[in-house]
Design a protein around this motif. Structure first.
Motif: not given
Lengths: 297, 297, 297
Positions: A130-133, A161-162, A167-168, A175-178
């Motif tokens: 899970g990648i979300e940071s 994003t948090t 902000y979304r 988030v395009l880079y990530a």
């Protein structure tokens, strides 16, 4: 992909909601995830483990194409050790580790899993990363490279994003880079990639739009936060009839051209050669494979 | 953020323009920057140092919320050593180093600053890292990690694009990779991030559009090249009333849901849980904090 | 750029098509590439080497501004060693290596080239690095840094996207991360960058749109898969009259401002200083240089 498993949909439901979990086979996602993390309230973190194991056992006794995973709490929390110990007793395909940030975390978790597998005399569990940071996105290439049992990774745009203090937006520029980086890391380690969720569960157009974006970026499927999204995900991540038709015609044109000793030819306005031929072959193969899985279900 | 300082605006003015510098407190940016670099003509590089110190002294004796920094000339120029020596005598919060490209540069500058602080018996100076070259963007994660006193970083899109031999557009696609990367590096080192400037100083719509982009990408504020941009920046980087209202309602809905033992609930069409709850809390806290700063000013 | 060569266009044609190759000087691309890789059918891989050498010899005896390169087959294929040996005998400016993925590949190829140059008593060959795989994009900074003779790199979006298991769109969002990264790597190593091709060879608007995108991102030219694209590429990658006019006015305004001791001034609605002045100087210099090359041709 490393194996023949499918990765079009990752349907997630809270571990304290047995009613919802037992419906996994009805909606037939490729992966069904019992969620001990954000889906489970703080005061049910312990009791939800038992429900998770119970759900996994009942799902294992029912026939169905869905592979069952459990999402544990995040590395560094007070719950993860007990989560791993509990779910290692359940008949699951593997575990999902949320909020991974460093290679050390994945190495330690895999060491623990090996011990638990021996202890429980059970087959090895796969891992979905899970990648979300922000640190997860930064370190994902190394994290995936250090994992010996990851079959897939997911990108979680909301948590990311948090964490970024961003902000979304609907187009997802933030988030395009990530999102690009996670898909690239997945390919570097030959694992599948699940794209982030669409939270607007009644907005099918938005889901389709975001799913197409993810597919273009190299994702094989998506996180689904509502059962209705499973069918949408399978629709978008399967090659369309139009794509299959065009690919078939393209391959025929390429063959005809090669027969004349010409490796680059014009096809319906495009100059085609190596990469377009390979992509067309991939589309045709994928369509066949996904059609079989639907027929088989 | 590491500390309670605000980073919504970074108003910059030339070091040879005492009249402009002394107006900093009137426009009340969060950070006011006296510019010895691009803002100062070549033939005034020496004399401007005295003006910079004079401005800093006068600004320090006036009350005002703005923290004063001096931007020195870039590492590797013939001016930077004397710049550092001169400004270390001034009552400033810190220095801004433009065009950083390598970790070695930041390490050497910080060593020099420590010596100058001892010599002048002065409190430590903070640093704002200027990232506006291709090598700076490439090395920013390491540069920020090697700094022991950076409080913030800024991304300079004009210098960066010139160094890249690229061209600027209104949607900024050409800097999305770099602008994303700098924001990520800031979060990895827990420092603030200032977004690039809008040079079209009479075009408020453009400023607002670009500021919103930067905010989505994780920036806390912007470089302002004209006083009128300070207010715009504070407007955009503060949570809107609508955002605060929605966040408040979201938190209430989440509380009500948790009271029923449900950690993921539908709220106004969205499935919400962990990350959206955290973002709503952040928005409410930020709004309170920024409101206090305005009242206090 | 390292040298005075031009990099606006990279016209590629199959090595088994002598008729097409001999037209290179007529279309006058800056770089003309004889393609032994995807352009050459499998059953002509050997015979095409002779045609390539023959084409190179005939092109060398004709006057023309085009520098001739040969694209070999990819590292790791059964053909590349014989490709290198054959083309080292031909009077070419250098070779293009497709699908580079690791630093080791470039180091080994350069070692081999040095040996072949001694053996054939020939001048050194330059290299154009082909980056069109996920690992190539990931490793491009190191690959370029390890090359001692690269003059340029190209980004191949079709192969890259196929390798990523992604899909191409007209706006190219799916390759923005990779396309940005390759341009950045080129600048870090001070080499030129060729942007990906437009396969829709009858769609000039699309070519112009994509070429402008590439130019904004820091590319100096493009791959051309059809002769008609050479002129389009030179058109887009040359500064427009409007750009040159504006740059000339901007430089005059800056000079006038500096004469008054002001280094930052308002010019046609923009605040201008260092980076915009440098970009204007670059545009004027580039226009002069490209005009000379046209007159000289």
């Amino acid at each position: 992909m490393l194996n023949s498993a499918l990765y079009r949909s990752f349907l997630i439901a809270p571990a304290n909601r047995l009613d919802m979990l037992l419906k996994f086979h009805r909606f037939a996602p490729d992966v069904g995830v019992i969620d001990l993390e954000d889906g489970t309230p703080l005061n049910e973190k312990e009791s939800a483990r038992d429900t998770a194991v119970q759900a996994a056992e009942q799902l294992a006794s029912t026939s169905g194409p869905t592979r069952i995973f459990v999402r544990t709490n995040a590395p560094g929390t007070v719950w993860i050790d007990d989560d791993l110990e509990a779910v290692a007793k359940a008949p699951i395909a593997g575990i999902v580790i949320p909020k991974l940030g460093t290679t050390r975390q994945i190495v330690e978790i895999e060491r623990r899993l090996r011990a638990l597998e021996v202890q429980n005399s059970r087959p090895p569990m796969e891992i979905i990363l899970g990648i979300e940071s922000v640190s997860g996105v930064h370190n994902i290439v190394d994290i995936a490279a250090h994992s010996t049992r990851a079959c897939a990774v997911y990108f979680g745009a909301e948590d990311y994003t948090t964490d970024l203090l961003g902000y979304r937006t609907t187009d997802g520029e933030e988030v395009l880079y990530a999102r690009s980086r996670v898909a690239i890391a997945a390919r570097l380690s030959s694992i599948a990639a699940f794209d982030t969720a669409t939270l607007e569960i009644r907005d099918d157009d938005r889901f389709r739009h975001e799913a197409r974006q993810g597919r273009n970026l190299g994702y094989q499927g998506r996180i689904c936060v509502h059962p209705r999204q499973v069918e949408l995900s399978h629709e978008i991540f399967s090659p369309s009839e139009e794509e299959v038709d065009r690919s078939t015609r393209l391959l025929a044109a390429n063959d005809a051209s090669l027969a004349k000793g010409i490796a680059v030819c014009e096809f319906e306005g495009q100059m085609i050669d190596g990469p377009l031929v390979k992509r067309a072959q991939h589309i045709v193969a994928l369509a066949t494979r996904y059609k079989q899985s639907t027929t088989g279900a």
